[in-house]
Design a protein around this motif. Structure first.
Motif, PDB file in Angstrom:
ATOM      1  N   GLN A 165       0.833  -1.203   0.000  1.00  0.00           N
ATOM      2  CA  GLN A 165       0.000   0.000   0.000  1.00  0.00           C
ATOM      3  C   GLN A 165       0.860   1.243   0.000  1.00  0.00           C
ATOM      4  OE1 GLN A 165      -2.792  -1.338   3.484  1.00  0.00           O
ATOM      5  NE2 GLN A 165      -3.344   0.717   2.847  1.00  0.00           N
ATOM      6  N   SER A 166       0.275   2.381  -0.375  1.00  0.00           N
ATOM      7  CA  SER A 166       0.983   3.658  -0.259  1.00  0.00           C
ATOM      8  C   SER A 166       0.919   4.158   1.175  1.00  0.00           C
ATOM      9  CB  SER A 166       0.355   4.726  -1.136  1.00  0.00           C
ATOM     10  OG  SER A 166      -0.060   4.204  -2.337  1.00  0.00           O
ATOM     11  N   ASN A 167      -0.061   3.631   1.955  1.00  0.00           N
ATOM     12  CA  ASN A 167      -0.219   4.035   3.356  1.00  0.00           C
ATOM     13  C   ASN A 167      -0.264   2.751   4.184  1.00  0.00           C
ATOM     14  OD1 ASN A 167      -0.624   7.054   3.029  1.00  0.00           O
ATOM     15  ND2 ASN A 167      -2.069   6.231   1.537  1.00  0.00           N
ATOM     16  N   LYS A 179      -7.118   3.892   7.976  1.00  0.00           N
ATOM     17  CA  LYS A 179      -5.991   4.144   7.073  1.00  0.00           C
ATOM     18  C   LYS A 179      -5.143   5.232   7.702  1.00  0.00           C
ATOM     19  CE  LYS A 179      -5.481   6.054   2.427  1.00  0.00           C
ATOM     20  NZ  LYS A 179      -6.095   5.954   1.094  1.00  0.00           N
ATOM     21  N   GLN A 232     -13.060   4.105   8.772  1.00  0.00           N
ATOM     22  CA  GLN A 232     -14.331   3.972   8.058  1.00  0.00           C
ATOM     23  C   GLN A 232     -14.848   2.541   8.192  1.00  0.00           C
ATOM     24  OE1 GLN A 232     -13.395   2.896   3.657  1.00  0.00           O
ATOM     25  NE2 GLN A 232     -12.518   4.916   3.969  1.00  0.00           N
ATOM     26  N   PRO A 233     -16.138   2.328   7.903  1.00  0.00           N
ATOM     27  CA  PRO A 233     -16.661   0.956   7.992  1.00  0.00           C
ATOM     28  C   PRO A 233     -15.911   0.043   7.034  1.00  0.00           C
ATOM     29  CG  PRO A 233     -18.442   2.552   7.737  1.00  0.00           C
ATOM     30  CD  PRO A 233     -17.162   3.308   7.540  1.00  0.00           C
ATOM     31  N   VAL A 235     -15.782  -3.014   4.577  1.00  0.00           N
ATOM     32  CA  VAL A 235     -16.698  -3.795   3.729  1.00  0.00           C
ATOM     33  C   VAL A 235     -16.245  -5.254   3.817  1.00  0.00           C
ATOM     34  CG1 VAL A 235     -17.713  -4.072   1.436  1.00  0.00           C
ATOM     35  CG2 VAL A 235     -16.901  -1.795   2.167  1.00  0.00           C
ATOM     36  N   ASP A 358     -10.336   5.376  -1.431  1.00  0.00           N
ATOM     37  CA  ASP A 358      -9.033   6.020  -1.652  1.00  0.00           C
ATOM     38  C   ASP A 358      -9.145   7.308  -2.485  1.00  0.00           C
ATOM     39  OD1 ASP A 358      -6.390   6.581  -1.649  1.00  0.00           O
ATOM     40  OD2 ASP A 358      -5.754   4.827  -2.786  1.00  0.00           O
TER      41      ASP A 358
HETATM   42  N1  LIG Z   1     -13.789   0.329   3.539  1.00  0.00           N
HETATM   43  C1  LIG Z   1     -13.044  -0.726   3.199  1.00  0.00           C
HETATM   44  N2  LIG Z   1     -13.495  -1.981   3.352  1.00  0.00           N
HETATM   45  C2  LIG Z   1     -12.747  -3.064   3.034  1.00  0.00           C
HETATM   46  N3  LIG Z   1     -11.492  -2.981   2.585  1.00  0.00           N
HETATM   47  C3  LIG Z   1     -10.975  -1.753   2.411  1.00  0.00           C
HETATM   48  C4  LIG Z   1     -11.719  -0.562   2.706  1.00  0.00           C
HETATM   49  N4  LIG Z   1     -10.936   0.523   2.441  1.00  0.00           N
HETATM   50  C5  LIG Z   1      -9.765   0.026   2.005  1.00  0.00           C
HETATM   51  N5  LIG Z   1      -9.789  -1.340   1.978  1.00  0.00           N
HETATM   52  C6  LIG Z   1      -8.681  -2.232   1.589  1.00  0.00           C
HETATM   53  O1  LIG Z   1      -7.450  -1.608   1.942  1.00  0.00           O
HETATM   54  C7  LIG Z   1      -6.634  -1.425   0.777  1.00  0.00           C
HETATM   55  C8  LIG Z   1      -5.884  -0.106   0.872  1.00  0.00           C
HETATM   56  O2  LIG Z   1      -6.781   0.992   0.919  1.00  0.00           O
HETATM   57  P1  LIG Z   1      -6.469   2.345   0.162  1.00  0.00           P
HETATM   58  O3  LIG Z   1      -7.427   3.382   0.628  1.00  0.00           O
HETATM   59  O4  LIG Z   1      -6.442   2.089  -1.327  1.00  0.00           O
HETATM   60  O5  LIG Z   1      -5.013   2.662   0.712  1.00  0.00           O
HETATM   61  P2  LIG Z   1      -3.678   3.162  -0.005  1.00  0.00           P
HETATM   62  O6  LIG Z   1      -3.869   4.630  -0.280  1.00  0.00           O
HETATM   63  O7  LIG Z   1      -2.627   2.899   1.011  1.00  0.00           O
HETATM   64  O8  LIG Z   1      -3.487   2.352  -1.285  1.00  0.00           O
HETATM   65  C9  LIG Z   1      -7.609  -1.492  -0.397  1.00  0.00           C
HETATM   66  O9  LIG Z   1      -6.999  -1.967  -1.570  1.00  0.00           O
HETATM   67  C10 LIG Z   1      -8.660  -2.454   0.103  1.00  0.00           C
HETATM   68  O10 LIG Z   1      -8.264  -3.781  -0.150  1.00  0.00           O
END
Ligand SMILES: Nc1ncnc2c1ncn2[C@@H]1O[C@H](COP(=O)(O)OP(=O)(O)O)[C@@H](O)[C@H]1O
Ligand SMILES: O=P(O)(O)O[C@H]1O[C@H](CO)[C@@H](O[C@H]2O[C@H](CO)[C@@H](O)[C@H](O)[C@H]2O)[C@H](O)[C@H]1O
Length: 468
Positions: A165-167, A179, A232-233, A235, A358
């Motif tokens: 991930q970026s974060n 996150k 956040q919730p 999924v 994201d």
């Molecule tokens: N609300 C969510 N419910 C389930 N999985 C999530 C949710 N938000 C993020 N994820 C998972 O976390 C990963 C990283 O989230 P993301 O916001 O894309 O972070 P980054 O900016 O670090 O790439 C996503 O690819 C997904 O698999």
């Protein structure tokens, strides 16, 4: 558990940083989320330090904002870049239990933590619980501020998400996902701003922020708080669009029904954003600066990736066609958009509902640029590129008809909800698709050279050469 959150460090924090300095120099550049790869880190300055669990107890916890100095950092205008600011959660123990071995940062030899072991605290459930508890109780600790919109159940069990991930993200009891942003900036962050705006509009396509954490700006010139993380919730049982698309391709299955649903979901998000936040009209001047940006990116990418050079003149023509339309008096509407949309940013619940996640935008760009209103075609083009990527990445021979069916279905779905079919503006769409393919060429050349043929095949198509 709220008593765990103790005090802000005001004294000895510079001694703390000095003792961590040699360890961080080695550890930080190895992290996936470190943005300054390829340039040596020559030192650090402390932006903020907060002790969340007393360092002299069995398990200590520091929240640090640390600026990494990299003398060859890019020059923006004539002002030398001060170096990126990173958010770190540092655990402190006598020794690490074997389960925490991957989290090791190192053993401290001098200063206030001499003789102790420091590590990436997010691997450890207890520190992750401390953060959730602070959000739940809306704690304020030193310059850290924890806020929430909705109730949070106590005692949810944390687990760190280990995906690239970026974060960094932590899932709590399959109920929430936090996150934590790694490279942080003072100012409004679209990753919180846009989901909050969408929640106010009642848009069900984006998980609404439950809680978030910020830090007071302490440096000269930085007035607004740093956004540090968003809860956040979660999924449950979701698959992302990229995994699903590849799975269907591998089975030889059509994906256009899902592509159409994704088009509808994107349009729902765009229409809600247009209601929630200002829209603007782009006329000749604004379009010219948009086209200039695209042209500059093409030139820079062609310099960096020679394979792009033969196609550069033909790619330029996509941008010139847009400038010509603007010169003839054509105008476009711009609004807040996702800014970095691709199949990996779309989650499908087991019930078949799509969510977009994201909203950070392209992390390398300044916040002000990421928060600018833009034509919706930019997001649409990102998704169209993603279907093409999938069709060239599934392992078998390229499947251009599969991608074409998805691309058409996506636009149809988009038009069903918004009343605007992106295909009715082919010049703008082509310019954005070209811009994105050029960005991808550079991205792949830097990060995944084996993938370079994927965007290059699109470049050939967009430049009017025979498709591969
Ligand atoms: N609300 C969510 N419910 C389930 N999985 C999530 C949710 N938000 C993020 N994820 C998972 O976390 C990963 C990283 O989230 P993301 O916001 O894309 O972070 P980054 O900016 O670090 O790439 C996503 O690819 C997904 O698999
Ligand atoms: O990590 P981010 O989501 O910020 O995005 C970066 O990495 C993406 C790859 O993980 C990259 O996306 C490209 O590859 C995807 C498949 O892996 C594909 O679905 C996208 O369409 C394609 O652009 C993205 O460009 C980059 O910014």
């Amino acid at each position: 558990m709220s008593q765990a959150v103790t005090r802000s460090v005001t004294t000895s924090s510079h001694g703390l940083l000095a003792s961590l300095d040699p360890l961080l120099r080695e550890w930080l550049p190895r992290q996936r989320w470190f943005a300054g790869k390829g340039r040596p880190v020559t030192g650090f300055s402390l932006v903020a330090a907060t002790e969340l669990l007393p360092a002299d107890s069995k398990l200590g916890l520091y929240h640090l904002l640390v600026r990494a100095h990299q003398p060859l950092a890019p020059v923006q205008g004539h002002v030398p870049h001060p170096g990126d600011c990173y958010q770190l959660l540092i655990g402190v123990r006598e020794a690490l239990p074997p389960r925490l071995a991957p989290a090791l940062i190192g053993h401290v030899h001098e200063g206030p933590l001499a003789g102790r072991t420091v590590y990436e605290a997010l691997y450890d459930p207890r520190p992750a619980e401390v953060i959730l508890e602070a959000l739940r109780t809306q704690a304020r600790v030193g310059g850290l501020r924890f806020e929430r919109r909705d109730e949070i159940r106590p005692d949810l069990v944390p687990r760190l998400v280990t995906a690239e991930q970026s974060n960094s993200s932590v899932v709590y009891g399959d109920t929430f996902i936090l996150k934590l942003l790694r490279r942080v900036l003072p100012g409004v962050n679209p990753d919180l701003e846009l989901p909050l705006a969408l929640a106010r509009e009642g848009c069900p396509r984006v998980p609404p922020p439950t809680a978030w954490m910020t830090a007071e700006a302490t440096e000269a010139g930085a007035e607004e708080p740093y956004v540090l993380g968003v809860l956040q919730p979660f999924v449950q049982g979701a698959s992302d669009g990229w995994e699903l698309a590849l799975r269907e391709l591998a089975k030889g299955e059509d994906f256009s029904a899902e592509a159409r649903a994704l088009g509808r979901a994107t349009a729902e998000v765009h229409t809600a954003l247009a209601r929630a936040l200002p829209t603007v009209t782009l006329a000749h001047l604004q379009l010219q600066s948009l086209v200039d940006g695209m042209t500059e990116r093409l030139e820079a990418a062609a310099q960096a990736v020679p394979a792009l050079q033969p196609y550069a003149p033909a790619l330029h023509s996509a941008f010139e066609a847009l400038a010509d339309l603007a010169a003839e008096g054509h105008t476009w509407t711009a609004q807040r958009i996702h800014g970095d949309l691709h199949l990996g940013q779309c989650l499908r619940s087991p019930a078949g509902e799509w969510s977009l996640i994201d909203f950070e935008g392209e992390p390398a760009k300044p916040l002000a640029e990421r928060r600018m209103a833009q034509p919706v075609e930019r997001d649409v083009a990102g998704m169209l590129r993603s279907f093409d990527y999938a069709a060239h990445s599934a392992g078998g021979p390229p499947a251009p008809e599969w991608a074409e069916a998805c691309r058409a279905a996506y636009c149809t779905g988009y038009a069903e909800v918004s009343g605007h079919d992106p295909r009715t503006d082919p010049v703008l769409l082509r310019a954005y698709e070209t811009d994105k393919a050029i960005y991808e060429v550079l991205y792949e050349a830097r990060h995944r050279p084996d993938w370079l043929p994927v965007p290059l095949s699109a470049v050939r198509r967009l430049a009017g050469s025979a498709p591969v």
